[in-house]
Design an enzyme around this catalytic site. Structure first.
Site, PDB file in Angstrom:
ATOM      1  N   HIS B  67       7.644  25.942  -2.899  1.00 37.84           N
ATOM      2  CA  HIS B  67       7.934  24.640  -2.290  1.00 37.84           C
ATOM      3  C   HIS B  67       7.460  24.651  -0.834  1.00 37.84           C
ATOM      4  O   HIS B  67       8.169  24.228   0.079  1.00 37.84           O
ATOM      5  CB  HIS B  67       9.426  24.297  -2.370  1.00 37.84           C
ATOM      6  CG  HIS B  67       9.943  24.131  -3.768  1.00 37.84           C
ATOM      7  ND1 HIS B  67      10.353  22.935  -4.288  1.00 37.84           N
ATOM      8  CD2 HIS B  67      10.086  25.036  -4.777  1.00 37.84           C
ATOM      9  CE1 HIS B  67      10.739  23.094  -5.550  1.00 37.84           C
ATOM     10  NE2 HIS B  67      10.588  24.371  -5.875  1.00 37.84           N
ATOM     11  N   TYR B 334      15.271  33.699  -2.198  1.00 40.99           N
ATOM     12  CA  TYR B 334      15.126  32.821  -1.033  1.00 40.99           C
ATOM     13  C   TYR B 334      15.346  33.631   0.252  1.00 40.99           C
ATOM     14  O   TYR B 334      14.694  33.385   1.270  1.00 40.99           O
ATOM     15  CB  TYR B 334      16.110  31.641  -1.076  1.00 40.99           C
ATOM     16  CG  TYR B 334      15.879  30.637  -2.190  1.00 40.99           C
ATOM     17  CD1 TYR B 334      15.182  30.973  -3.344  1.00 40.99           C
ATOM     18  CD2 TYR B 334      16.373  29.334  -2.089  1.00 40.99           C
ATOM     19  CE1 TYR B 334      14.981  30.051  -4.363  1.00 40.99           C
ATOM     20  CE2 TYR B 334      16.169  28.397  -3.098  1.00 40.99           C
ATOM     21  CZ  TYR B 334      15.482  28.770  -4.240  1.00 40.99           C
ATOM     22  OH  TYR B 334      15.298  27.847  -5.251  1.00 40.99           O
TER      23      TYR B 334
HETATM   24  C1  HEM Z   1      14.751  32.552 -10.502  1.00 38.71           C
HETATM   25  C2  HEM Z   1      14.370  31.343 -10.291  1.00 38.71           C
HETATM   26  C3  HEM Z   1      13.819  30.822  -8.983  1.00 38.71           C
HETATM   27  C4  HEM Z   1      13.119  31.468  -8.002  1.00 38.71           C
HETATM   28  C5  HEM Z   1      12.709  32.941  -7.967  1.00 38.71           C
HETATM   29  C6  HEM Z   1      12.837  30.513  -6.955  1.00 38.71           C
HETATM   30  C7  HEM Z   1      12.155  30.794  -5.787  1.00 38.71           C
HETATM   31  C8  HEM Z   1      12.054  29.970  -4.696  1.00 38.71           C
HETATM   32  C9  HEM Z   1      11.611  30.345  -3.382  1.00 38.71           C
HETATM   33  C10 HEM Z   1      11.134  31.739  -2.995  1.00 38.71           C
HETATM   34  C11 HEM Z   1      11.706  29.274  -2.565  1.00 38.71           C
HETATM   35  C12 HEM Z   1      11.406  29.226  -1.060  1.00 38.71           C
HETATM   36  C13 HEM Z   1      12.708  29.512  -0.305  1.00 38.71           C
HETATM   37  C14 HEM Z   1      12.588  29.531   1.230  1.00 38.71           C
HETATM   38  O1  HEM Z   1      11.704  30.202   1.804  1.00 38.71           O
HETATM   39  O2  HEM Z   1      13.436  28.890   1.902  1.00 38.71           O
HETATM   40  C15 HEM Z   1      12.189  28.192  -3.375  1.00 38.71           C
HETATM   41  C16 HEM Z   1      12.416  26.920  -2.930  1.00 38.71           C
HETATM   42  C17 HEM Z   1      12.999  25.946  -3.697  1.00 38.71           C
HETATM   43  N1  HEM Z   1      13.460  26.045  -4.998  1.00 38.71           N
HETATM   44 FE1  HEM Z   1      13.403  27.651  -6.147  1.00 38.71          FE
HETATM   45  N2  HEM Z   1      13.364  29.299  -7.316  1.00 38.71           N
HETATM   46  C18 HEM Z   1      13.976  29.451  -8.545  1.00 38.71           C
HETATM   47  C19 HEM Z   1      14.651  28.482  -9.262  1.00 38.71           C
HETATM   48  C20 HEM Z   1      14.857  27.210  -8.831  1.00 38.71           C
HETATM   49  C21 HEM Z   1      15.594  26.208  -9.558  1.00 38.71           C
HETATM   50  C22 HEM Z   1      16.343  26.408 -10.879  1.00 38.71           C
HETATM   51  C23 HEM Z   1      15.534  25.077  -8.797  1.00 38.71           C
HETATM   52  C24 HEM Z   1      16.098  23.713  -9.072  1.00 38.71           C
HETATM   53  C25 HEM Z   1      17.236  23.406  -9.333  1.00 38.71           C
HETATM   54  C26 HEM Z   1      14.791  25.379  -7.603  1.00 38.71           C
HETATM   55  C27 HEM Z   1      14.549  24.498  -6.570  1.00 38.71           C
HETATM   56  C28 HEM Z   1      13.984  24.824  -5.361  1.00 38.71           C
HETATM   57  C29 HEM Z   1      13.840  23.899  -4.278  1.00 38.71           C
HETATM   58  C30 HEM Z   1      14.308  22.456  -4.263  1.00 38.71           C
HETATM   59  C31 HEM Z   1      13.227  24.600  -3.235  1.00 38.71           C
HETATM   60  C32 HEM Z   1      12.821  24.058  -1.879  1.00 38.71           C
HETATM   61  C33 HEM Z   1      13.880  24.288  -0.861  1.00 38.71           C
HETATM   62  C34 HEM Z   1      13.412  23.782   0.470  1.00 38.71           C
HETATM   63  O3  HEM Z   1      12.949  22.633   0.547  1.00 38.71           O
HETATM   64  O4  HEM Z   1      13.535  24.531   1.436  1.00 38.71           O
HETATM   65  N3  HEM Z   1      14.392  26.674  -7.652  1.00 38.71           N
HETATM   66  N4  HEM Z   1      12.401  28.645  -4.666  1.00 38.71           N
END
Ligand code: HEM
Ligand code: HEM
Ligand code: HEM
Lengths: 181, 364
Positions: B67, B334
């Site tokens: 993201h 995260y």
């Molecule tokens: C094991 C499963 C998942 C992994 C490994 C993962 C990994 C990541 C990572 C590494 C980030 C960046 C975080 C940062 O640097 O602040 C991220 C952002 C995000 N993820 Fe996931 N994610 C997973 C599952 C999900 C699920 C299930 C959702 C939805 C419900 C989701 C929604 C989001 C959203 C909305 C962001 C953006 C947050 C922002 O705007 O800062 N993710 N994810």
């Protein structure tokens, strides 16, 4: 043949062994949780924060106990470099058991996280939110933990050396068993 | 110290007594190495997950590893009071207004990806309660998640890694992944018809993971939540501009605030709380917990969302994680992504730095 040093006071011994167990547990919990993506990560982190703050409070009590009950002297025949190493490592251990929780608390503060010790108990931030401060403190927390673990290994080896090789009563002075070995 | 069993034996085998002096610390060191994953090369660690994101999308210093492309928003949440019977969280107190700092984004690790490259948009929110506790959540504009476990998520990332020869994922690897993971069927059925929307404002965002609300008796209620857009999609086709979502959001906010309804769904006994690939039946009880009002937007490079880790396990008293295995994995991953990007922002030694390669558009 060797001078039998006196004992550590009972409160000092209790605190030493209790905190040895807690600090060692914290080191394993810490490296275990950051290397896991399973449920372990969640429940270990839930233990890590309150336990870390408990160690901070116990360390303060421990230093107060030490002021009241100075530790027994090291054996008179212990070579000077070993004495120096013993004293330096003990002070390093005290410094780290206070620094580790403070750095943990400060890094969460700098990261803008609420410092939650339970579902509802929140500690106030101790430094303002700053990404740079967070990054530095978070790395520091990891490196100091490694230093603490290495110091612990040396300390453990030294304690066994005193107990098994020199048999000079130093280990006994902390175990509280028989005085003479 | 205990008496030696036989001092004669010790005299003769004095060196034997060195064994524990060396072996006991060595045993601790080994156990530590195992706990820390250094001696367990097959364990899925947060580091491996984030390295895989980087393998897929490259390293873009300072940006989120997933993201990566997004914008900051801010506003408040106005509680209706209807969720207060199920959760003691202050954010749900009747009439309570809670400030919010949020972020809209598109999934993927490339901060320069065109907005039309994926049909998914995301909304992340941080509610800061008056008592200092926080609720952080990250939601996606899709009704189910493709996978249920971090291991499957990792396998999906690996299957999607671009082939160096073509610069695109290998279709055979993707096909093999989907064949091995039938739980992705519901997501794929949705993705077949999903179109990239023209606006963040007209999308609704699902929390996907299950959580627990804790009421004043301490009773736990399994829930999922969704932010339902109050603005209707107007069927407009996205303009020919890779950053149209940002432009659209600015235009809309210049005219006035944007609103979403927070809809909380209560599980029936037996509904899965540990499987984000399975939606709950449509007839479940829902509560409209209040209204999210967004008033302003800022660039992510300088806005207040930049240094926030929207870790979905940061929760106030009254909301708790469920047994969903994705939640601890998200928290751990995260945190690793956050440490990398804040280290890059701080220009710490060893952290990646912007270069001609990693920052083609030179946006900063
Ligand atoms: C094991 C499963 C998942 C992994 C490994 C993962 C990994 C990541 C990572 C590494 C980030 C960046 C975080 C940062 O640097 O602040 C991220 C952002 C995000 N993820 Fe996931 N994610 C997973 C599952 C999900 C699920 C299930 C959702 C939805 C419900 C989701 C929604 C989001 C959203 C909305 C962001 C953006 C947050 C922002 O705007 O800062 N993710 N994810
Ligand atoms: C993480 C765990 C541990 C920590 C942080 C720790 C810390 C300390 C500190 C700070 C002292 C100095 C006391 C003072 O002078 O006020 C000390 C003394 C001592 N510790 Fe530990 N300790 C740990 C584990 C152990 C273990 C596992 C052993 C034995 C196998 C041990 C044996 C001793 C002994 C024998 C002394 C007395 C040294 C002397 O007479 O000066 N410790 N420890
Ligand atoms: C004696 C006290 C403590 C010890 C020995 C300790 C040890 C550790 C260790 C070994 C790690 C893993 C570091 C790494 O591999 O990078 C860690 C991580 C962490 N510690 Fe501590 N810690 C202590 C106190 C605290 C306190 C008081 C807090 C907060 C209130 C805290 C919060 C954290 C957090 C949040 C992480 C992991 C963050 C992440 O997932 O990246 N620690 N700790």
């Amino acid at each position: 043949m060797k001078t039998t040093p006196g004992m550590f006071a009972l409160p000092a011994r209790i605190l030493h062994w209790l905190m040895a167990a807690l600090i060692l547990a914290m080191l394993f919990i810490g490296v275990g949780m950051v290397a896991s993506v399973s449920e372990r990560h969640a429940w270990l982190l839930r233990i890590h924060k309150p336990l870390g703050i408990a160690i901070l409070l116990l360390a303060v009590v421990r230093l107060a106990v030490r002021l009241r009950h100075p530790p027994p002297p090291l054996p008179a025949d212990l070579p000077a470099p070993q004495k120096l190493a013993a004293h330096a490592s003990h002070w390093l251990l005290y410094a780290l058991m206070i620094a580790m929780p403070l750095v943990g608390w400060a890094m969460l503060s700098a990261g803008g996280y609420p410092v939650m010790l339970s579902e509802s108990l929140r500690l106030p931030p101790i430094v303002p939110a700053s990404a740079t401060a967070f990054a530095i403190l978070r790395h520091l927390h990891g490196w100091l933990a490694m230093l603490l673990f290495l110091t612990f290994l040396a300390h453990l080896g030294a304690a066994l050396y005193h107990g098994l090789i020199r048999r000079d009563g130093v280990l006994a002075s902390m175990l509280g068993g028989t005085r003479k070995s | 110290m205990t008496q030696p069993v036989s001092s004669r034996k010790y005299r003769h085998g004095r060196w034997l007594r060195w064994a524990p002096v060396v072996a006991v610390p060595a045993a601790f060191a080994l156990a530590f190495g195992y706990a820390g994953g250094w001696l367990a090369p097959h364990r899925l660690t947060p580091k491996r997950l984030i390295d895989q994101f980087q393998a897929n999308a490259g390293v873009h210093p300072g940006y989120r590893r997933n993201h990566a492309k997004g914008v900051c928003v801010s506003g408040y949440f106005q509680s209706s009071g209807q969720a207060a019977a199920y959760s003691v969280a202050q954010v749900f107190t009747p009439g309570q207004r809670t400030p919010v700092v949020g972020r809209f984004a598109i999934p993927g690790g490339n901060p320069y990806a065109p907005d039309s490259s994926v049909p998914i948009r995301s909304m992340a929110l941080r509610f800061t309660q008056a008592d200092g506790q926080q609720w952080r959540t990250g939601m996606n504009s899709m009704p189910v998640f493709p996978v249920a476990t971090p291991q499957a998520f990792y396998a999906q990332l690996q299957a999607g890694q671009p082939d160096p020869a073509t610069g695109k994922p290998d279709p055979a690897k993707l096909a093999a992944f989907f064949a091995a993971h039938p739980e992705t069927a519901a997501f794929r059925a949705w993705a077949r018809t999903a179109k990239p929307s023209a606006s963040f404002a007209t999308d609704s965002y699902w929390g996907l993971n299950a959580f627990e609300f804790v009421d004043s008796d301490g009773t736990r209620h399994a829930v999922r939540w969704q932010m339902v857009a109050q603005a209707a999609a107007d069927g407009a086709t996205p303009p020919d501009n890779p950053d149209y979502l940002d432009a659209d959001l600015r235009r809309r906010l210049a005219q006035g605030p944007l609103r979403w309804t927070l809809r909380v769904t209560l599980a029936n006994p037996g509904d899965p709380t540990d499987d984000a690939t399975r939606a709950w039946p449509a007839d479940r009880t829902t509560i409209d917990a209040g209204t999210l009002v967004l008033q302003a937007t800022e660039a992510q490079d300088s806005g207040p969302c930049r240094d926030i880790n929207y870790d979905p396990t940061v929760l106030p008293d009254g909301i708790a994680i469920s047994d969903d295995p994705l939640l601890p994995a998200r928290s751990a991953a995260y945190a690793d992504s956050y440490l990398r990007r804040t280290s890059e922002e701080a220009h710490l030694p060893g952290a990646a730095r912007p270069s001609a390669n990693t920052q083609p558009e030179a946006r900063r």
